[in-house]
Design an enzyme around this catalytic site. Sequence first.
Site, short mmCIF file in Angstrom:
data_model
loop_
_atom_site.label_atom_id
_atom_site.label_comp_id
_atom_site.label_asym_id
_atom_site.label_seq_id
_atom_site.Cartn_x
_atom_site.Cartn_y
_atom_site.Cartn_z
N GLN B 255 0.80 -1.24 -0.20
CA GLN B 255 -0.06 0.07 -0.04
C GLN B 255 0.71 1.24 -0.15
OE1 GLN B 255 -3.27 -0.05 -0.34
NE2 GLN B 255 -3.04 2.32 -0.62
N HIS B 258 2.36 3.11 -3.26
CA HIS B 258 1.49 3.71 -4.12
C HIS B 258 1.60 5.52 -4.29
CE1 HIS B 258 -1.35 0.98 -6.05
NE2 HIS B 258 -1.66 0.60 -4.76
N GLU B 322 -10.49 2.08 2.15
CA GLU B 322 -10.79 1.55 0.56
C GLU B 322 -10.44 0.05 0.59
OE1 GLU B 322 -7.58 2.86 -1.69
OE2 GLU B 322 -8.31 2.35 -3.45
N HIS B 323 -9.53 -0.21 1.10
CA HIS B 323 -8.96 -1.92 1.10
C HIS B 323 -9.21 -2.37 2.66
CE1 HIS B 323 -6.86 -0.37 -2.17
NE2 HIS B 323 -7.50 -1.25 -2.91
N ASP B 356 -6.03 -6.21 -6.88
CA ASP B 356 -5.56 -4.99 -7.79
C ASP B 356 -5.37 -5.48 -9.15
OD1 ASP B 356 -5.35 -3.36 -5.63
OD2 ASP B 356 -3.28 -3.40 -5.49
N HIS B 415 -52.59 18.22 -12.10
CA HIS B 415 -52.30 16.74 -11.89
C HIS B 415 -53.53 15.94 -11.79
CE1 HIS B 415 -48.22 17.86 -11.53
NE2 HIS B 415 -47.80 16.79 -11.37
#
Lengths: 429, 429
Positions: B255, B258, B322-323, B356, B415
């Site tokens: 991680q 990144h 996220e993960h 991934d 209506h």
Amino acid sequence: MNTILYPSREKWAEILQRPAVNPFELEETCKTICEEIIKHGDDILRKYTWYFDRVKLDDIEEPEEEIQESASLVDPDLQQAIRNAKKNIEAFHRLQLSAPKTYVNENGFRCWQEERPIEKVGLYIPGGNAPLFSTVLMLCIPANIAGCKEIFLCTPPGKDGKINPAILWTARLCGVTRIFKVGGIQAIGALAIGTETIPKVDKIFGPGNHFVTAAKQWVTRYRTAIDMPAGPSEIMIVSDDSATPAYIAADLLSQAEHGPDSQAILVTNREDIAIRVKQETERQLGELPQGSMAFKAQEHIRLIVLNDLEECIEMVNQYAPEHLILNIRDYLSFTKKVQHAGSVFLGNYSPESAGDYASGTNHTLPTNGYARSYSGITVDAFRKKISFQEIFREGLSYLGNTIETMAANELLEAHRKAVSIRLKEEPLK
Amino acid sequence: MNTILYPSREKWAEILQRPAVNPFELEETCKTICEEIIKHGDDILRKYTWYFDRVKLDDIEEPEEEIQESASLVDPDLQQAIRNAKKNIEAFHRLQLSAPKTYVNENGFRCWQEERPIEKVGLYIPGGNAPLFSTVLMLCIPANIAGCKEIFLCTPPGKDGKINPAILWTARLCGVTRIFKVGGIQAIGALAIGTETIPKVDKIFGPGNHFVTAAKQWVTRYRTAIDMPAGPSEIMIVSDDSATPAYIAADLLSQAEHGPDSQAILVTNREDIAIRVKQETERQLGELPQGSMAFKAQEHIRLIVLNDLEECIEMVNQYAPEHLILNIRDYLSFTKKVQHAGSVFLGNYSPESAGDYASGTNHTLPTNGYARSYSGITVDAFRKKISFQEIFREGLSYLGNTIETMAANELLEAHRKAVSIRLKEEPLK
């Protein structure tokens, strides 16, 4: 009302133009109010409720007694009508829940998705002359079916400082958790940011005037999602000679009465239908109450005659209307050709007002051409999907080379190693 | 690396803080570039490609010959790996297509939803040192399964003015329609607005740096939808004594590589695990290439020890990662408790890099806490739902009173009339 005969394709974009919206116009106001909310919380909600709504707000939250009292203030016939509508809306929206499917790879791994409700949601119900309890139904029911834990409702108080009992009663019926007497930019800001009284929510839903719309767009900066951008309401009606001009006129006017910006367009392959619809619209306009918005909006009504129904459907797809009525004989053979629309009404006996209130479909729909990319409100809008994967040692062996090759080529060495370190040794234990 | 032992709940928010993003910072730049694109189109793309990427752009569109040539430039092993990954990603995403269900009311009406692909989509693939062909897979495959008609890809050219062959080859393999050599704010602006060469799209997808992220947020003003807001990538790992510290360390580092803003957090109920993970992470860091981003990002790695696994899951739900890796013995009994996460990896042999690249799940996921309200990319993100209703005369008779009562109470007379005019007469024909 404007009748347009056999326009060439180059003219279509101009004919179908929507009222221009300046997306920047209200941003400064939204920014100021949001920054004040961050600093001063509830006080700012009181300040702007006085400024915009001319109401001195004591309790921001609607007290429980008034919610309970609403049952005795709402006409029993209306209560029954709302219950009837609720039954259909619930039945239609329940069908939207889907069961997760699992991808099983026999080499030793499986992947699947699970759905979870969005935990905290904020629903906005516009104020104005009439209590929009139908929108309460359309937002609360899917939120409830989705399983949202906390469902908050904001709506501006009336001149008397109160929320209309029909709103309160419907909100309670549909399981709203808390109700706040705040409207406009300050309500949207409070839901996105959170104050002493109003909790921050994960997602904001609901229609509103251009202040509310601008605020919803603005507050996406504060880690809050919104349902969709909104614009003035729209209808497009496609008809052939099987249509009854009086019905079409009634549908055009029912759209027009939403507001001076409402868009109502007839597209037909028959000149005689356009002429008779025009006459009928003028006649029926005379039967509407003096103050009706339809008087102002009728100037936007466009009656367009094209060569054939295929061309009419092409125009539908270019316009991407919020509401579409296919008032044509053979409507089921045309439904597959409709690519961009929010909600479609078929045949002579499916007026838009059926979907607005009671048939079961949602009436919170994409306007302003957003039907090209957005759905109307569904149960999905109140849920999100989480993916899961369970990989066994054999599975990782099977995938290993693929992952390592790809990671190496993306120059992500630690990604590669997260696999190789697991494979190089004998399985532990 | 920072080890935190048994923090009190009041401290959690502070410990879990993400890097602050100033949402206003780049707005002026986005505004300027978009307004220039509206006025001058392609010329502006050339101007900013020179300004930001130092490349003189002749053809904005990638020529067909270069796309075809890519097949001979991409290593056959990589081609095979990409094909392997594609098979799983396709299989997993195909399961996401759902069949419409119909609500039939026996009193004479029915309502259903039909799905349609979003017609024109724009996919953004970031540039940088490495060719992110995996993101091409993750965006193109669901777009293709969804049935999108036109799939455009924008990615910045390298210093040599070219796009990496692995990107071109993967894009062709997955059915991208056209490829444009433009990146950054100018690419997102072009996709949202349209130029002589790049068509306006209905929705923009894909990750990017903070320029791209700001631009995506900005261009929602131009009737374009976006997939989701984005922030730096994140992982949270929950482990007990069944976990192998070396694997956890590898996942934290994968991680971290990144980018310098990457967030990597271990939450465990075992102090000894935290200590061993720290040692292992330091050891493995020494094995990574000199230039790895992981060196910078490792200072953000947090190792948090809590009292038990229940508390760990509570922290997961507060953070909404996220993960998420659940590296615990009895992981299947904890999956239902995970409320907010993008993608979840189970057990000792499910590293993040599997998802991934190759197991089949999508790697475009909600960051920055948006897992509270957003899903990762699914086939649904490339489709929208249209509701249909077919009401027969008996059906409208059945619903009529309900609709009329509700419309009258919302003061929408036209209506109400759209129903009453259809019911007052005998059926026509």
